[in-house]
Design an enzyme around this catalytic site. Structure first.
Site, PDB file in Angstrom:
ATOM      1  N   HIS A  11       0.819  -1.232   0.000  1.00 49.52           N
ATOM      2  CA  HIS A  11       0.000   0.000   0.000  1.00 49.52           C
ATOM      3  C   HIS A  11       0.848   1.276   0.000  1.00 49.52           C
ATOM      4  O   HIS A  11       0.372   2.346   0.354  1.00 49.52           O
ATOM      5  CB  HIS A  11      -0.952  -0.018   1.201  1.00 49.52           C
ATOM      6  CG  HIS A  11      -0.262  -0.070   2.532  1.00 49.52           C
ATOM      7  ND1 HIS A  11      -0.737  -0.809   3.596  1.00 49.52           N
ATOM      8  CD2 HIS A  11       0.882   0.507   2.974  1.00 49.52           C
ATOM      9  CE1 HIS A  11       0.092  -0.661   4.616  1.00 49.52           C
ATOM     10  NE2 HIS A  11       1.077   0.130   4.275  1.00 49.52           N
ATOM     11  N   HIS A  42      -2.083   4.288   9.875  1.00 49.48           N
ATOM     12  CA  HIS A  42      -0.716   4.785  10.099  1.00 49.48           C
ATOM     13  C   HIS A  42      -0.728   6.088  10.898  1.00 49.48           C
ATOM     14  O   HIS A  42       0.008   7.022  10.590  1.00 49.48           O
ATOM     15  CB  HIS A  42       0.002   5.009   8.775  1.00 49.48           C
ATOM     16  CG  HIS A  42       0.216   3.780   7.937  1.00 49.48           C
ATOM     17  ND1 HIS A  42      -0.799   3.169   7.243  1.00 49.48           N
ATOM     18  CD2 HIS A  42       1.333   3.048   7.691  1.00 49.48           C
ATOM     19  CE1 HIS A  42      -0.310   2.122   6.591  1.00 49.48           C
ATOM     20  NE2 HIS A  42       0.978   2.024   6.843  1.00 49.48           N
ATOM     21  N   HIS A  49      10.059  -4.205   4.571  1.00 48.19           N
ATOM     22  CA  HIS A  49      10.516  -2.810   4.599  1.00 48.19           C
ATOM     23  C   HIS A  49      10.669  -2.314   6.028  1.00 48.19           C
ATOM     24  O   HIS A  49       9.997  -2.787   6.939  1.00 48.19           O
ATOM     25  CB  HIS A  49       9.619  -1.865   3.802  1.00 48.19           C
ATOM     26  CG  HIS A  49       8.194  -1.665   4.271  1.00 48.19           C
ATOM     27  ND1 HIS A  49       7.272  -2.675   4.392  1.00 48.19           N
ATOM     28  CD2 HIS A  49       7.530  -0.531   4.626  1.00 48.19           C
ATOM     29  CE1 HIS A  49       6.106  -2.187   4.774  1.00 48.19           C
ATOM     30  NE2 HIS A  49       6.230  -0.879   4.943  1.00 48.19           N
ATOM     31  N   GLU A  83       3.754  -5.846   8.524  1.00 50.88           N
ATOM     32  CA  GLU A  83       2.410  -5.649   7.935  1.00 50.88           C
ATOM     33  C   GLU A  83       1.923  -6.893   7.189  1.00 50.88           C
ATOM     34  O   GLU A  83       0.722  -7.080   7.003  1.00 50.88           O
ATOM     35  CB  GLU A  83       2.432  -4.458   6.959  1.00 50.88           C
ATOM     36  CG  GLU A  83       2.550  -3.103   7.635  1.00 50.88           C
ATOM     37  CD  GLU A  83       2.709  -1.945   6.641  1.00 50.88           C
ATOM     38  OE1 GLU A  83       2.637  -0.797   7.084  1.00 50.88           O
ATOM     39  OE2 GLU A  83       2.909  -2.178   5.424  1.00 50.88           O
TER      40      GLU A  83
HETATM   41  C1  DHB Z   1       6.286   3.040   2.563  1.00 51.36           C
HETATM   42  C2  DHB Z   1       5.718   1.805   2.829  1.00 51.36           C
HETATM   43  C3  DHB Z   1       4.631   1.689   3.707  1.00 51.36           C
HETATM   44  O1  DHB Z   1       4.036   0.511   4.031  1.00 51.36           O
HETATM   45  C4  DHB Z   1       4.117   2.819   4.318  1.00 51.36           C
HETATM   46  O2  DHB Z   1       3.041   2.683   5.124  1.00 51.36           O
HETATM   47  C5  DHB Z   1       4.682   4.055   4.057  1.00 51.36           C
HETATM   48  C6  DHB Z   1       5.771   4.171   3.179  1.00 51.36           C
HETATM   49  C7  DHB Z   1       7.429   3.199   1.600  1.00 51.36           C
HETATM   50  O3  DHB Z   1       8.040   2.210   1.170  1.00 51.36           O
HETATM   51  O4  DHB Z   1       7.726   4.337   1.221  1.00 51.36           O
HETATM   52 FE    FE Z   2       2.497   0.761   5.682  1.00 55.33          FE
END
Ligand code: DHB
Ligand code: FE
Length: 280
Positions: free
Chosen positions: A12, A59, A193, A240
């Site tokens: 997302h 978030h 990530h 996540e």
């Molecule tokens: C990114 C990924 C995410 O899941 C998020 O909530 C905000 C930013 C990213 O990779 O930039």
């Molecule tokens: Fe996220």
């Protein structure tokens, strides 16, 4: 009776929303990523669902660290999108289905998932980017949406196994609704990530691919991992991916994978997409 037609997983990442607003889909950075969504859109057009249940994490828009429900279900007839700070364009309001939501709430609580019910709920990029990826090209959202927000932000967070069990309960809840509705379930977020700290920027492609295979055919593999184990491999925000298991748990054991695609990096993240069709 309501019927689960299948499930879709997708990252997302807010930058995806920005890319769509600025029509960057065909540019070299984005093309391969967006090409992964053509078959998903075709499948959705084919099955033509009435309702999308979107399992996502807030978030810091609707819930903040001072008050954080582990599992929160939207029980409203409309959900406004808002931007919690990424500078994303605000997209059109989503129509909900409060009657269906309250049925889900009753059934989930009966099955011992004591969720928080929300009659007002703003939805952030975690909800709206996946919706825009599927249906942003249409003049109106073609489905009613039900947000199901999981805390993946403020520890302690629910375990992967708990998410798989939530999916089982959600499946039963949906299939006990008397109206003839076609329901698609979205498991959003992930894949590997980490946005802050010493390990910011880590991506583990091998682990992401293993997670995708697990969600397709062996949910137990991911469900048996602790939150710490998942974070060690996938990063703090990579956790996540547990929301993909919640989607998987709602489908039958022999749901069929009809599309999978992976691309890394997009922004800071490994981006995966799956379409699983439920056995009829
Ligand atoms: C990114 C990924 C995410 O899941 C998020 O909530 C905000 C930013 C990213 O990779 O930039
Ligand atoms: Fe996220």
């Amino acid at each position: 009776m309501a019927r689960i037609v299948g499930g879709v997983t997708t990252s997302h990442i807010p930058a995806i929303g920005n890319a769509m607003t600025n029509q960057l889909e065909e540019t070299p950075y984005w093309k391969r990523f967006f090409d992964g969504y053509g078959p998903v859109k075709d499948w959705l057009a084919d099955v033509d669902p009435d309702i999308a249940i979107v399992i996502y994490n807030d978030h810091g828009l609707n819930f903040f660290l001072d008050k954080m429900p582990s599992i929160a279900l939207g029980c409203a007839d409309r959900y406004e999108n808002a931007d919690e700070g990424w500078g994303l364009q605000t997209l059109r309001t989503f129509t909900g289905d409060a009657a269906f939501s309250w049925h889900l709430a009753e059934s989930l609580i009966e099955q011992e998932f004591d969720i928080t019910t929300c009659q007002e709920m703003l939805v952030d990029h975690g909800f709206i980017v996946p919706m825009a990826l599927m249906w942003g090209h249409l003049p109106e959202w073609p489905v009613r949406g039900i947000p199901l927000a999981i805390n993946t932000v403020q520890h302690p967070i629910p375990s992967a196994r708990r998410m798989l069990k939530l999916g089982h309960a959600l499946g039963k809840a949906i299939e006990s609704y008397p109206d003839d509705l076609k329901v698609v379930i979205f498991g959003t977020g992930g894949m590997s990530h980490q946005l802050q700290g010493e390990r910011a920027g880590i991506i583990d492609v091998e682990y992401d691919i293993e997670c995708m295979q697990s969600v397709i055919s062996n949910p137990e593999w991911l469900a048996s991992q602790s939150t710490t184990e998942i974070i060690e491999r996938a990063g703090t925000e990579g956790v996540e991916v547990i929301m993909w298991l919640a989607m998987r748990g709602a489908l039958g054991d022999n749901a069929k994978c009809i599309h999978k695609h992976y691309h890394a990096p997009i922004s800071n993240t490994g981006a995966g997409v799956l379409v699983l069709e439920n056995a009829t």
